[in-house]
Each structure stands twice: as C-alpha cells, then as structure tokens.
Design an enzyme around this catalytic site. Structure first.
Site, mmCIF file in Angstrom:
data_model
loop_
_atom_site.group_PDB
_atom_site.id
_atom_site.type_symbol
_atom_site.label_atom_id
_atom_site.label_comp_id
_atom_site.label_asym_id
_atom_site.label_seq_id
_atom_site.Cartn_x
_atom_site.Cartn_y
_atom_site.Cartn_z
ATOM 1 N N ASP A 81 0.837 -1.198 0.000
ATOM 2 C CA ASP A 81 0.000 0.000 0.000
ATOM 3 C C ASP A 81 0.881 1.261 0.000
ATOM 4 O OD1 ASP A 81 -2.377 1.486 0.284
ATOM 5 O OD2 ASP A 81 -2.239 1.479 2.485
ATOM 6 N N GLY A 180 -6.896 9.057 7.545
ATOM 7 C CA GLY A 180 -7.155 9.492 8.926
ATOM 8 C C GLY A 180 -8.620 9.822 9.095
HETATM 9 P P1 13P Z 1 -7.810 5.434 6.517
HETATM 10 O O1 13P Z 1 -6.669 5.445 7.495
HETATM 11 O O2 13P Z 1 -8.477 6.764 6.424
HETATM 12 O O3 13P Z 1 -8.756 4.327 6.772
HETATM 13 O O4 13P Z 1 -7.174 5.217 5.065
HETATM 14 C C1 13P Z 1 -6.640 3.971 4.743
HETATM 15 C C2 13P Z 1 -6.021 3.967 3.405
HETATM 16 O O5 13P Z 1 -6.472 4.606 2.483
HETATM 17 C C3 13P Z 1 -4.842 3.109 3.209
HETATM 18 O O6 13P Z 1 -4.239 3.304 1.977
#
Ligand code: 13P
Length: 283
Positions: A81, A180
């Site tokens: 990711d 976030g």
């Molecule tokens: P959040 O932390 O807002 O859930 O986002 C997760 C995300 O997009 C990981 O790539």
C-alpha cells in the site's frame, strides 16, 4: 496479483461489492483480519505500507502470508500500500507479493505514468496486479502527510489517458476522502466519480474510508468502487481495547492476555467494514 485474484476484482465489479483492504501491522492484527474474513466468507486484502514492511520485516510478512495460505480458504493477498520505491516493489514481487500499489501521485502526470508503467511492465508477466493513484488525497498515513490545501482531485480526462497508457489493473481516485479521521462531515465528489467511471472501465479504489458513513460507501460502490481501504479505524479499535484492558488489569504483563480485548474490538470493526463492503459470502 495472481489470475484468481484478478478474477476476484472482476467478480466484485460485476457483483457491485468491494474487496476490503485492511492495513495490518503485526501478527495479532493479521490473524484477526483473516479470522473475521474467514468467518464471514469474505475475500480480503492485507495492506502493508512501507512503514509496516520495515516494522515487520519483508521475510516475516511473506512468511505469514505463506503460513496463512495453509490455514484460511478465503481468497486473500498481501497488498503493498502506497509504496513509492520501484526497486523495493520489484524485490517484493520476486518474494511472492501478489498485489502492489505504486504511488507516484506526487509526481507530475507524465512522470507518474512513466514510473507506474515500469512497475506494470515488471509485475504483469509475473501475474501481479498493479494499483496506482491519480490525484492526491490529503491526510496522514505513516510518513506520508499531505496538507488539505495540497489535495488534488482526480481529473476524469487524465484518468482515461493514465489507465490506457500505463495498463494498470485498478485506479485509486481522489474524490474527497482523506487518510485518517475527518474533522467534519466528509463530502465526496460523487459526480466526479461518475465521470471517471464513464471513461475508465477498470475497478476503482477508495482510499481513506475510515470515518465515511456506510451509506456513502455504498453509493461509491454503486458508482464503480471495487476496493475500499481501511486503516485508521482498525488502529483506533485495537488501541482502545488495549487501553481498556490495561486500565482494568494494570499488573498484567502477558501479551497473550493484554491483547485479548484489542483483538476482539478490532475483529468487530473488521466485521462491520466487511458488511459495509457487501463482500460477505463472496469468497
Ligand atoms: P484510513 O486510514 O483513512 O482508513 O485510510 C486507509 C487507506 O487509504 C490506506 O491506503
């Protein structure tokens, strides 16, 4: 991504549900995600940022995935990711990672495409699926921090060219979500999502899903989102459970016990998000 995982996205796109991608950080969280997904018969992606790969160690991450293949029957993949380093991505593909995101979204359009194409050219002959981002989400994830004023929404015309010229498998779109939690009510540009969908036919990815109401996520799925990323809400649930346990048992020193409430709370959030993605019973 293996052919069967590619098929997973095709099924999600045809069936109008999304594959949940949960950010994992250690053995406890990884097992909690997989157990919940197995119980609910949902396909799932285990997302690992560069910070997580560094923390866990590449060998442990891959080793855990290999061990999990023997235990869980649901379709799942480790997914890199927001990785920015092409050499790291190539090395981890060689080690067995089946799904990667190359995030070159901070580069100008042509440079973004050039970097993404290099990863696609390496990944595809090995059956690995590639996600890339066009536009920029605001918020904080790991060492990556983007100010609200620097967020850029995905341009639909560019999205079409980006997908055609890079050959990516999934496209992360910036339509108003942020990494976030949200200060106020999150506002998503659904019209833009519709415009992107009209010119791009590959599965679309929603980052920053923590704090987005289920009904709004359902609407994005209806408009073409096939993968939903959740990180912050999982971390919050885990640490809240840990705090509750340790304040009730300040003397406890056994991780097998003090993680118990954190794992239970995390599993509850994972189950809620699988329900939100409408991916239960799709394994
Ligand atoms: P959040 O932390 O807002 O859930 O986002 C997760 C995300 O997009 C990981 O790539």
């Amino acid at each position: 991504m293996t052919d069967s995982s590619k098929n997973l996205f095709q099924l999600a796109q045809a069936g109008k549900y999304a594959i949940p991608a949960f950010n994992v950080h250690n053995l406890e969280i990884t097992k909690a995600v997989l157990e919940t997904a197995q119980e609910m018969q949902s396909p799932v992606l285990l997302a690992a940022t560069p910070g997580t790969v560094k923390y866990m160690g590449e060998e442990f991450l891959i080793g855990m995935m290999k061990a999990a293949r023997k235990k869980y029957t649901i379709p799942f993949e480790v997914h890199l990711d927001h990785h920015e380093n092409v050499a790291d991505i190539k090395r981890m593909i060689d080690m067995g990672v089946g799904s990667v995101m190359i995030d070159a979204s901070h580069h100008p359009f042509e440079e973004n495409m050039k970097i993404v194409k290099e990863v696609v050219d390496y990944a595809h002959p090995k059956g690995v699926l590639v996600e890339a981002e066009l536009g920029r989400l605001s918020g904080i994830e790991d060492d990556m921090s983007v100010d609200e004023k620097d967020a850029i929404y995905t341009n639909p015309d560019q999205a079409k060219e980006f997908v055609e010229r890079t050959g990516i498998d999934t496209l992360a779109v910036a339509i108003g979500t942020a990494h976030g939690l949200y200060k106020g009510e999150p506002k998503l540009d659904l019209e833009r999502l519709q415009e992107i969908r009209a010119v791009v036919d590959i599965p679309l990815v929603l980052h920053g899903a923590s704090g987005i109401p289920d009904a709004l996520v359902h609407e994005t799925i209806r408009l073409g989102i096939c993968k939903v990323n959740v990180a912050t809400e999982l971390k919050n649930a885990f640490v809240a459970g840990l705090r509750v346990y340790l304040s009730a048992h300040p003397e406890e020193n056994d991780p097998r016990k003090y993680f118990s409430e954190a794992i239970t709370d995390l599993k509850r959030v994972v189950a809620d998000k699988i329900t939100m993605c409408q991916s239960a019973q799709k394994a």
